[in-house]
Design a protein around this motif. Structure first.
Motif, PDB file in Angstrom:
ATOM      1  N   TYR A 193      40.126  30.742 -96.288  1.00  0.00           N
ATOM      2  CA  TYR A 193      38.980  29.877 -95.960  1.00  0.00           C
ATOM      3  C   TYR A 193      39.408  28.449 -95.634  1.00  0.00           C
ATOM      4  O   TYR A 193      38.743  27.765 -94.866  1.00  0.00           O
ATOM      5  CB  TYR A 193      37.942  29.910 -97.088  1.00  0.00           C
ATOM      6  CG  TYR A 193      37.120  31.186 -97.055  1.00  0.00           C
ATOM      7  CD1 TYR A 193      36.038  31.311 -96.190  1.00  0.00           C
ATOM      8  CD2 TYR A 193      37.454  32.279 -97.854  1.00  0.00           C
ATOM      9  CE1 TYR A 193      35.297  32.487 -96.135  1.00  0.00           C
ATOM     10  CE2 TYR A 193      36.724  33.457 -97.803  1.00  0.00           C
ATOM     11  CZ  TYR A 193      35.642  33.552 -96.942  1.00  0.00           C
ATOM     12  OH  TYR A 193      34.916  34.721 -96.878  1.00  0.00           O
ATOM     13  N   LYS A 196      35.570  35.211-105.814  1.00  0.00           N
ATOM     14  CA  LYS A 196      35.480  36.673-105.799  1.00  0.00           C
ATOM     15  C   LYS A 196      35.155  37.206-107.195  1.00  0.00           C
ATOM     16  O   LYS A 196      35.795  38.129-107.709  1.00  0.00           O
ATOM     17  CB  LYS A 196      36.797  37.279-105.257  1.00  0.00           C
ATOM     18  CG  LYS A 196      37.143  36.812-103.850  1.00  0.00           C
ATOM     19  CD  LYS A 196      36.066  37.162-102.835  1.00  0.00           C
ATOM     20  CE  LYS A 196      36.353  36.588-101.454  1.00  0.00           C
ATOM     21  NZ  LYS A 196      35.176  36.626-100.562  1.00  0.00           N
ATOM     22  N   GLU A 255      42.393  34.249-100.622  1.00  0.00           N
ATOM     23  CA  GLU A 255      41.146  33.878 -99.954  1.00  0.00           C
ATOM     24  C   GLU A 255      40.999  32.359 -99.824  1.00  0.00           C
ATOM     25  O   GLU A 255      40.416  31.878 -98.857  1.00  0.00           O
ATOM     26  CB  GLU A 255      39.943  34.462-100.709  1.00  0.00           C
ATOM     27  CG  GLU A 255      39.935  35.977-100.719  1.00  0.00           C
ATOM     28  CD  GLU A 255      39.642  36.584 -99.347  1.00  0.00           C
ATOM     29  OE1 GLU A 255      40.522  36.492 -98.456  1.00  0.00           O
ATOM     30  OE2 GLU A 255      38.567  37.132 -99.157  1.00  0.00           O
ATOM     31  N   HIS A 275      36.330  45.335 -99.385  1.00  0.00           N
ATOM     32  CA  HIS A 275      36.874  43.983 -99.481  1.00  0.00           C
ATOM     33  C   HIS A 275      38.318  43.993 -98.977  1.00  0.00           C
ATOM     34  O   HIS A 275      39.105  44.870 -99.348  1.00  0.00           O
ATOM     35  CB  HIS A 275      36.804  43.539-100.951  1.00  0.00           C
ATOM     36  CG  HIS A 275      37.306  42.156-101.189  1.00  0.00           C
ATOM     37  ND1 HIS A 275      37.081  41.116-100.317  1.00  0.00           N
ATOM     38  CD2 HIS A 275      38.018  41.631-102.213  1.00  0.00           C
ATOM     39  CE1 HIS A 275      37.645  40.025-100.790  1.00  0.00           C
ATOM     40  NE2 HIS A 275      38.217  40.306-101.940  1.00  0.00           N
ATOM     41  N   THR A 276      38.637  42.991 -98.148  1.00  0.00           N
ATOM     42  CA  THR A 276      39.978  42.958 -97.545  1.00  0.00           C
ATOM     43  C   THR A 276      40.621  41.587 -97.718  1.00  0.00           C
ATOM     44  O   THR A 276      40.780  40.853 -96.745  1.00  0.00           O
ATOM     45  CB  THR A 276      39.901  43.261 -96.030  1.00  0.00           C
ATOM     46  OG1 THR A 276      38.889  42.398 -95.450  1.00  0.00           O
ATOM     47  CG2 THR A 276      39.547  44.699 -95.753  1.00  0.00           C
TER      48      THR A 276
HETATM   49  N1  IYR Z   1      38.362  38.612 -96.538  1.00  0.00           N
HETATM   50  C1  IYR Z   1      37.472  37.466 -96.614  1.00  0.00           C
HETATM   51  C2  IYR Z   1      36.834  37.154 -95.307  1.00  0.00           C
HETATM   52  C3  IYR Z   1      35.980  38.159 -94.686  1.00  0.00           C
HETATM   53  C4  IYR Z   1      36.307  38.638 -93.432  1.00  0.00           C
HETATM   54  C5  IYR Z   1      35.493  39.500 -92.771  1.00  0.00           C
HETATM   55  I1  IYR Z   1      35.956  40.090 -90.897  1.00  0.00           I
HETATM   56  C6  IYR Z   1      34.294  39.955 -93.379  1.00  0.00           C
HETATM   57  O1  IYR Z   1      33.466  40.852 -92.715  1.00  0.00           O
HETATM   58  C7  IYR Z   1      33.953  39.478 -94.614  1.00  0.00           C
HETATM   59  C8  IYR Z   1      34.802  38.586 -95.276  1.00  0.00           C
HETATM   60  C9  IYR Z   1      36.442  37.673 -97.738  1.00  0.00           C
HETATM   61  O2  IYR Z   1      36.345  38.766 -98.284  1.00  0.00           O
HETATM   62  O3  IYR Z   1      35.734  36.727 -98.085  1.00  0.00           O
END
Ligand code: IYR
Length: 215
Positions: A89, A110, A85, A162-163
């Motif tokens: 970012y 996180k 992450e 969460h991705t």
């Molecule tokens: N995976 C990152 C960024 C993120 C991307 C999207 I598209 C989202 O809806 C929310 C977050 C993160 O979890 O911060």
């Protein structure tokens, strides 16, 4: 074939049953601030059974739900996610993407990955465990995860889809076999007492923008 004898019949007429379910489901929020209040393994097992009852291509059930409450593993997962992450970012996301995320207030921290009592790491099976073919894997696993989220919600629990990307680190930390590919990381627990949710995410498109009727 066998008779469909155990069909679920609601107590209410369809319109009222459908509306009541909508009223419940529309109160689901994606949550990023969790309480440390424990959730029993038995609860998580019921949620995964619900997910596992989803329809899938040729009933191959091409999914694995790896459920983690071990603090040391949760920490490893947090560190792995935060590494990806930070890159996201700082470098990977373009300006438009960051602008679209701004209302959510997300960043590379996180901590919820350690606070939430359970992390359900969802893997999709690229082949079944015996090496045989699987079908419509993305459709199948998407439906199963949707059902998992609904099951958690109606049990009074909150979840986050969460991705962290890429997610290869999840297979490594959890020692998953080659046929399992990380799909989604879902912290589950009770929302923190003072949990805040972005107002932006409560704005749903009205029906006439998501529905087209030919009758
Ligand atoms: N995976 C990152 C960024 C993120 C991307 C999207 I598209 C989202 O809806 C929310 C977050 C993160 O979890 O911060």
């Amino acid at each position: 074939m066998i008779p469909y004898a155990d069909r679920y019949v609601p107590d209410l007429p369809a319109e009222q049953a459908a509306e009541a379910f909508y009223r419940c489901l529309s109160r689901r929020r994606t949550v990023r601030e969790f309480s440390a209040q424990p959730v029993s393994l038995e609860t998580i097992q019921w949620l995964v059974r619900s997910a596992g009852s989803a329809p899938s291509g040729a009933n191959k059930q091409p999914w694995r739900f790896v459920c983690v409450s071990d603090p040391a593993l949760k920490r490893e997962i947090r560190l792995g996610a935060e590494e990806e992450e930070q890159a996201f970012y700082r470098e990977r996301a373009n300006a438009q993407w960051l602008a679209d995320l701004a209302p959510l207030g997300t960043d590379e921290n996180k901590s919820f990955l350690e606070v939430a009592p359970w992390l359900i790491v969802v893997f999709k099976l690229a082949a079944d465990d015996d090496g045989s073919q699987v079908y419509y894997v993305n459709e199948s696993i998407g439906i199963a995860v949707g059902m998992l989220l609904v099951a958690a919600h109606q049990a009074g629990l909150a979840a986050l889809t969460h991705t962290p990307s890429p997610m290869k680190f999840l297979g490594q930390i959890l020692h998953r076999p080659e046929n399992e590919r990380p799909y989604l990381l879902i912290p589950i627990g009770y929302p923190a007492k003072d949990c805040q949710v972005p107002v932006f995410a409560t704005r749903r498109k009205p029906l006439d923008q998501i529905m087209v009727v030919h009758s």
